[in-house]
Design a protein around this motif. Structure first.
Motif, PDB file in Angstrom:
ATOM      1  N   LEU A  53      -6.211  10.313   6.268  1.00  8.68           N
ATOM      2  CA  LEU A  53      -4.905   9.985   5.692  1.00  8.68           C
ATOM      3  C   LEU A  53      -4.958   8.841   4.690  1.00  8.68           C
ATOM      4  O   LEU A  53      -3.946   8.514   4.063  1.00  8.68           O
ATOM      5  N   GLY A  54      -6.123   8.217   4.549  1.00  7.85           N
ATOM      6  CA  GLY A  54      -6.229   7.032   3.699  1.00  7.85           C
ATOM      7  C   GLY A  54      -5.826   7.280   2.256  1.00  7.85           C
ATOM      8  O   GLY A  54      -5.039   6.513   1.680  1.00  7.85           O
ATOM      9  N   GLN A  55      -6.335   8.348   1.647  1.00  5.79           N
ATOM     10  CA  GLN A  55      -6.019   8.608   0.243  1.00  5.79           C
ATOM     11  C   GLN A  55      -4.550   8.949   0.063  1.00  5.79           C
ATOM     12  O   GLN A  55      -3.925   8.542  -0.920  1.00  5.79           O
ATOM     13  N   LEU A  56      -3.983   9.684   1.012  1.00  5.40           N
ATOM     14  CA  LEU A  56      -2.561  10.012   0.935  1.00  5.40           C
ATOM     15  C   LEU A  56      -1.724   8.741   0.983  1.00  5.40           C
ATOM     16  O   LEU A  56      -0.743   8.593   0.239  1.00  5.40           O
ATOM     17  N   GLY A  57      -2.116   7.800   1.828  1.00  9.45           N
ATOM     18  CA  GLY A  57      -1.394   6.530   1.906  1.00  9.45           C
ATOM     19  C   GLY A  57      -1.472   5.750   0.613  1.00  9.45           C
ATOM     20  O   GLY A  57      -0.477   5.173   0.157  1.00  9.45           O
ATOM     21  N   ARG A  58      -2.648   5.740  -0.003  1.00 11.56           N
ATOM     22  CA  ARG A  58      -2.801   5.024  -1.265  1.00 11.56           C
ATOM     23  C   ARG A  58      -1.960   5.662  -2.374  1.00 11.56           C
ATOM     24  O   ARG A  58      -1.363   4.963  -3.202  1.00 11.56           O
ATOM     25  N   GLN A  59      -1.917   6.983  -2.372  1.00  5.33           N
ATOM     26  CA  GLN A  59      -1.093   7.673  -3.370  1.00  5.33           C
ATOM     27  C   GLN A  59       0.384   7.344  -3.174  1.00  5.33           C
ATOM     28  O   GLN A  59       1.129   7.139  -4.149  1.00  5.33           O
ATOM     29  N   ALA A  60       0.816   7.283  -1.921  1.00  3.41           N
ATOM     30  CA  ALA A  60       2.227   7.003  -1.627  1.00  3.41           C
ATOM     31  C   ALA A  60       2.612   5.596  -2.059  1.00  3.41           C
ATOM     32  O   ALA A  60       3.706   5.372  -2.613  1.00  3.41           O
ATOM     33  N   VAL A  61       1.734   4.627  -1.831  1.00  2.00           N
ATOM     34  CA  VAL A  61       2.011   3.248  -2.247  1.00  2.00           C
ATOM     35  C   VAL A  61       2.162   3.185  -3.763  1.00  2.00           C
ATOM     36  O   VAL A  61       3.075   2.526  -4.295  1.00  2.00           O
ATOM     37  N   ALA A  62       1.287   3.873  -4.480  1.00  2.00           N
ATOM     38  CA  ALA A  62       1.358   3.877  -5.942  1.00  2.00           C
ATOM     39  C   ALA A  62       2.659   4.496  -6.427  1.00  2.00           C
ATOM     40  O   ALA A  62       3.300   3.980  -7.360  1.00  2.00           O
ATOM     41  N   VAL A  63       3.076   5.595  -5.809  1.00  2.00           N
ATOM     42  CA  VAL A  63       4.323   6.259  -6.194  1.00  2.00           C
ATOM     43  C   VAL A  63       5.512   5.326  -6.023  1.00  2.00           C
ATOM     44  O   VAL A  63       6.348   5.169  -6.928  1.00  2.00           O
ATOM     45  N   VAL A  64       5.607   4.698  -4.865  1.00  2.00           N
ATOM     46  CA  VAL A  64       6.746   3.817  -4.582  1.00  2.00           C
ATOM     47  C   VAL A  64       6.756   2.617  -5.521  1.00  2.00           C
ATOM     48  O   VAL A  64       7.797   2.238  -6.065  1.00  2.00           O
ATOM     49  N   ALA A  65       5.590   2.021  -5.746  1.00  2.00           N
ATOM     50  CA  ALA A  65       5.512   0.831  -6.595  1.00  2.00           C
ATOM     51  C   ALA A  65       5.916   1.149  -8.038  1.00  2.00           C
ATOM     52  O   ALA A  65       6.719   0.420  -8.644  1.00  2.00           O
TER      53      ALA A  65
END
Length: 435
Positions: A355-367
């Motif tokens: 799930l690590g890459q999915l989490g990183r993608q989500a943080v980028a989207v929100v930011a």
């Protein structure tokens, strides 16, 4: 950072020259796409908002935008330095990677241009042209340039510290334009007659032509981002084609099931939705992943465009429903479908990456979405207070083509005669306006 001209590869340079021209063509394509979607009384204004973005963003980019986006990081991965302001020091002998630096800078400029132009669709039919002339350069410097550095610049925090992936612009282009479009349409408010009057596209052949030019240009947009004439560019090229096709089919499937009619507008919108979603992921997923990404975008975006009626925001030409939502889909699905064979390392959940890459993608989207929305809303409010961002009610009612530009796209439709505007409208009836 820059090598001698002897290290430039002629094949890579030739491909990037072609790709740059393709991406620049996307802005006139967008003008036609948007122009066909509005009513007859504001067609030329819609075209002008895209075309003038070419000139405005180019001046800003050459003056300081490029160096702030792609110059050496000044700290914390937030912005580049001013070493190359005014393109200082970037002559024909400087090379970045395997292509001339001036070509790389021009290629990136075309991305900035089309991103600014995309926002205009959210405020179609009701924005002051003069206010748009102020907004575009300010927005390019305060919103697009920092996000481009975060994602693509040397030391940018999203790519180098967070580790999120974005091959060709899901974050700087799609999500940024979509979130900014939402902010501006809230600043300006809804069009006169929103949710009451029929506001159908006036020229669907123009819409299809514009979508076709966008699709054509998108091959330069995505495959050009490989920065070389190589196997990765070929894989990205095919992924782009595949996602556009499944996006189109997904949207038509929803229309047939929901409304009983597959429409021309739906075909154009679905193709664009698939292309939007594959933009960030085209260099990270396999062909199977590209097919899924495009299909998901076509289906979800076909529903998302109706959210404006439920949530009461007037996104005139569905920048939010297609570009923001499609960009989010494509960026997040990297976390599921990324393959090591494409990325060179990172893998998505479905390929053993957890799930690590999915989490990183989500943080980028929100930011990125939060930053673009907040700053754009602030810029819009300041311009609105200083000079007014919304056109006068009588201008909007008559149409911005005649009242702002003193022209009409279709004389027979507006004036009832084939005569030029100057001879058909009595002087006493001419509308005195200020853009």
């Amino acid at each position: 950072m820059y090598l001698s001209a002897a290290h430039a590869d002629t094949g890579d340079t030739a491909w990037l020259l072609a790709a740059t021209a393709l991406v620049l063509l996307m802005t006139p394509g967008l003008a036609l796409f948007y122009g066909g979607m509005v009513r007859t009384k504001s067609v030329l204004n819609m075209l002008m908002m895209s075309f003038v973005s070419i000139a405005l963003v180019t001046v800003v980019w050459l003056a300081g935008g490029y160096t702030l986006a792609f110059g050496d990081d000044i700290g914390a991965g937030l912005l580049g330095d001013l070493a190359h302001a005014g393109m200082h020091g970037l002559g024909p002998d400087s090379v970045q990677g395997t292509v001339p630096t001036l070509l790389f800078a021009t290629f990136q400029l075309t991305f900035a241009i089309v991103t600014a132009a995309l926002i205009s669709g959210a405020i179609a039919d009701r924005a002051k042209f003069g206010a748009w002339l102020v907004f575009v350069p300010v927005w390019a410097l305060l919103v697009y340039v920092p996000v481009a550095h975060w994602v693509w610049g040397p030391g940018g925090w999203i790519a180098h510290h967070l580790g999120a992936l974005d091959f060709a612009g899901g974050l700087p282009v799609e999500i940024t334009s979509g979130a900014s479009g939402l902010a501006l349409c809230l600043v300006l408010g809804p069009r006169l007659g929103f949710k009451k009057d029929a506001m159908r596209p006036h020229n669907l052949p123009m819409v299809i032509l514009g979508a076709g030019l966008l699709w054509f240009g998108w091959f330069g947009f995505n495959a050009g981002s490989a920065m070389g004439a190589n196997g990765l560019a070929a894989a990205v090229f095919l992924n782009t084609l595949a996602a556009g096709c499944t996006g189109l089919l997904g949207w038509l499937f929803v229309e047939q099931k929901r409304d009983g009619h597959p429409t021309t507008l739906g075909a154009a919108s679905g193709a664009v939705a698939g292309l939007v979603a594959i933009t960030p992921s085209c260099g990270s997923v396999s062909l199977l992943g590209a097919l899924v990404v495009g299909l998901a975008a076509g289906v979800v975006c076909s529903y998302a465009v109706s959210w404006k009626f439920k949530l009461d925001y007037d996104d005139s030409l569905d920048v939010v429903g297609v570009h923001l939502v499609g960009g989010i889909i494509g960026t997040l699905l990297i976390g599921l479908f990324a393959e090591k064979a494409m990325t060179g390392g990172a893998e998505g959940l479905f390929y053993g990456g957890g799930l690590g890459q999915l989490g990183r993608q989500a943080v980028a989207v929100v930011a990125v979405a939060a930053y673009a929305f907040a700053v754009t809303y602030g810029i819009g409010k300041l311009i609105d207070k200083a000079m007014g961002f919304r056109a006068a009610e009588d201008q909007e009612h008559t149409g911005l083509d005649l009242t702002v530009h003193a022209e009409t796209a279709y004389d027979h439709g507006v004036l009832g005669h084939g005569a030029p505007v100057a001879h058909s409208v009595p002087t006493a009836q001419k509308v005195k306006t200020q853009p």
